[in-house]
Motif scaffolding. Structure first.
Motif, mmCIF file in Angstrom:
data_model
loop_
_atom_site.group_PDB
_atom_site.id
_atom_site.type_symbol
_atom_site.label_atom_id
_atom_site.label_comp_id
_atom_site.label_asym_id
_atom_site.label_seq_id
_atom_site.Cartn_x
_atom_site.Cartn_y
_atom_site.Cartn_z
ATOM 1 N N GLU A 189 0.920 -0.873 -0.084
ATOM 2 C CA GLU A 189 0.395 0.042 -0.029
ATOM 3 C C GLU A 189 1.348 1.123 0.167
ATOM 4 O OE1 GLU A 189 -2.333 -0.070 3.174
ATOM 5 O OE2 GLU A 189 -3.452 -2.015 1.920
ATOM 6 N N GLY A 190 1.839 1.230 0.598
ATOM 7 C CA GLY A 190 2.851 2.289 1.108
ATOM 8 C C GLY A 190 3.355 2.509 -0.956
ATOM 9 N N LEU A 191 4.076 1.508 -1.123
ATOM 10 C CA LEU A 191 4.480 1.910 -3.014
ATOM 11 C C LEU A 191 3.275 2.169 -3.599
ATOM 12 C CD1 LEU A 191 7.327 -1.398 -2.889
ATOM 13 C CD2 LEU A 191 7.515 1.006 -2.789
ATOM 14 N N ILE A 195 3.648 5.991 -6.001
ATOM 15 C CA ILE A 195 3.363 5.492 -7.055
ATOM 16 C C ILE A 195 2.672 7.079 -8.295
ATOM 17 C CG2 ILE A 195 2.186 4.398 -9.305
ATOM 18 C CD1 ILE A 195 3.705 2.023 -8.037
ATOM 19 N N VAL A 196 1.231 7.058 -7.147
ATOM 20 C CA VAL A 196 0.103 7.490 -7.899
ATOM 21 C C VAL A 196 0.496 9.070 -7.294
ATOM 22 C CG1 VAL A 196 -2.361 8.443 -7.501
ATOM 23 C CG2 VAL A 196 -1.955 5.695 -6.866
ATOM 24 N N LEU A 197 1.057 9.574 -6.037
ATOM 25 C CA LEU A 197 1.239 10.574 -6.150
ATOM 26 C C LEU A 197 2.606 11.355 -6.746
ATOM 27 C CD1 LEU A 197 2.295 10.867 -2.154
ATOM 28 C CD2 LEU A 197 1.099 11.997 -3.312
ATOM 29 N N LEU A 199 3.321 10.536 -10.161
ATOM 30 C CA LEU A 199 1.994 10.009 -11.669
ATOM 31 C C LEU A 199 1.332 11.895 -11.072
ATOM 32 C CD1 LEU A 199 0.180 6.497 -12.286
ATOM 33 C CD2 LEU A 199 2.617 7.769 -13.609
ATOM 34 N N GLY A 200 0.025 11.936 -10.541
ATOM 35 C CA GLY A 200 0.709 13.278 -9.838
ATOM 36 C C GLY A 200 1.148 14.514 -10.851
ATOM 37 N N LEU A 201 2.341 14.330 -10.011
ATOM 38 C CA LEU A 201 3.373 14.847 -10.051
ATOM 39 C C LEU A 201 3.874 15.520 -11.608
ATOM 40 C CD1 LEU A 201 4.831 17.420 -8.839
ATOM 41 C CD2 LEU A 201 6.916 15.508 -8.467
ATOM 42 N N LEU A 202 3.986 14.479 -12.350
ATOM 43 C CA LEU A 202 3.797 14.793 -13.970
ATOM 44 C C LEU A 202 3.082 15.489 -14.847
ATOM 45 C CD1 LEU A 202 6.169 11.273 -14.056
ATOM 46 C CD2 LEU A 202 6.968 12.673 -13.682
ATOM 47 N N VAL A 203 1.394 14.427 -14.075
ATOM 48 C CA VAL A 203 0.560 15.515 -14.836
ATOM 49 C C VAL A 203 0.477 16.787 -14.748
ATOM 50 C CG1 VAL A 203 -2.339 15.814 -14.658
ATOM 51 C CG2 VAL A 203 -0.679 13.062 -14.786
#
Length: 212
Positions: A189-191, A195-197, A199-203
Motif C-alpha cells: 500500500e505504501g508503494l 506511485i500515485v503521487l 504520476l500526479g506530479l508529472l501530470v
C-alpha cells in the motif's frame, strides 16, 4: 446536724407562705429590706434597690442557709440561732463550697409554691435554676466518668495487585508477534501511494508547460 423531717419542713414553708412581709426603711443607698418570718423555723430576707429589683436574698430553713446575691450566685451555710426567729445571737456558718444537698432541699421545699408573692417567687426561681444546674452537672459527670469504649482494630490494608513491590523492577509488557502478511500488505500500500503521487506530479508539470 441531722436533716429536718419532711413534716417539719412542710410546716415551716407553709407558715412562710402565710407570713406577712415587713418592709424596712430605705437606707442611704436607697436599698430596703423585706422580711418574711415564719414561727415554724423558716425565714426569707430580701434586699431591694430603688427600682424594686431584688439584689440579695437570704433563706433560712430549719437551720440551713442559702444566700443569693446578684452577680455572685448562690451560696450555702448553716445557722445557729436561739428559737425560730433571727436574733442577735444567731450565727451563720458559711460553707467553704456550696453544698448541693442544701440547695436541693430548699428547692424541693419551695417548688410547690403557687402564690403571688414576688419575693418568694424570686427565690423559688433561683433555687429551681440551681437544681437544674446540679442535675445537668450530675449527668455530665456520669458521662465523663464512664470508661472510654475500646478502640476498634485498625483495618489491614491489602496491597494492590498493580503496585510494584519495593526492591523489584516492574515487569515490562511482552510485545505482540508481528504478522508477516500484514507487514507485506502495508509495504504494498505504501508503494502504491508513492506511485500515485508521482504520476500526479508529472501530470501537473505537463499541464503547467502546456499553458505556458
Amino acid at each position: 446536724m441531722s436533716e429536718p423531717s419532711s413534716e417539719r419542713v412542710k410546716a415551716a414553708v407553709l407558715a412562710l407562705y402565710e407570713a406577712r412581709p415587713v418592709e424596712g426603711p430605705p437606707g442611704d443607698d436607697g436599698q430596703r429590706s423585706v422580711w418574711h418570718l415564719s414561727p415554724q423555723g423558716a425565714e426569707l430576707l430580701s434586699f431591694v434597690d430603688r427600682e424594686g429589683r431584688v439584689q440579695r436574698q437570704e433563706l433560712t430553713l430549719l437551720g440551713e442557709h442559702c444566700v443569693w446575691m446578684s452577680g455572685v450566685g448562690l451560696r450555702t451555710g448553716r445557722v445557729e440561732q436561739v428559737g425560730a426567729a433571727r436574733t442577735e445571737e444567731s450565727v451563720v456558718h458559711p460553707d467553704a463550697q456550696p453544698v448541693p444537698a442544701r440547695m436541693l432541699r430548699a428547692a424541693l421545699a419551695l417548688e410547690d409554691y403557687q402564690g403571688e408573692d414576688r419575693y418568694i417567687l424570686h427565690i423559688q426561681r433561683v433555687l429551681a435554676l440551681a437544681r437544674q444546674g446540679l442535675v445537668l452537672a450530675g449527668g455530665a459527670a456520669s458521662v465523663t466518668s464512664a470508661p472510654p469504649a475500646p478502640a476498634a482494630p485498625a483495618p489491614v490494608s491489602t496491597p494492590q495487585a498493580s503496585a510494584p513491590v519495593a526492591g523489584t523492577s516492574p515487569s515490562l509488557p511482552t510485545p505482540a508477534p508481528v504478522d508477516p502478511i500484514m507487514l507485506s500488505r502495508q509495504r504494498t500500500e505504501g508503494l502504491t501511494m508513492l506511485i500515485v503521487l508521482g504520476l500526479g506530479l508529472l501530470v501537473g508539470v505537463a499541464l503547467l508547460l502546456w499553458l505556458i
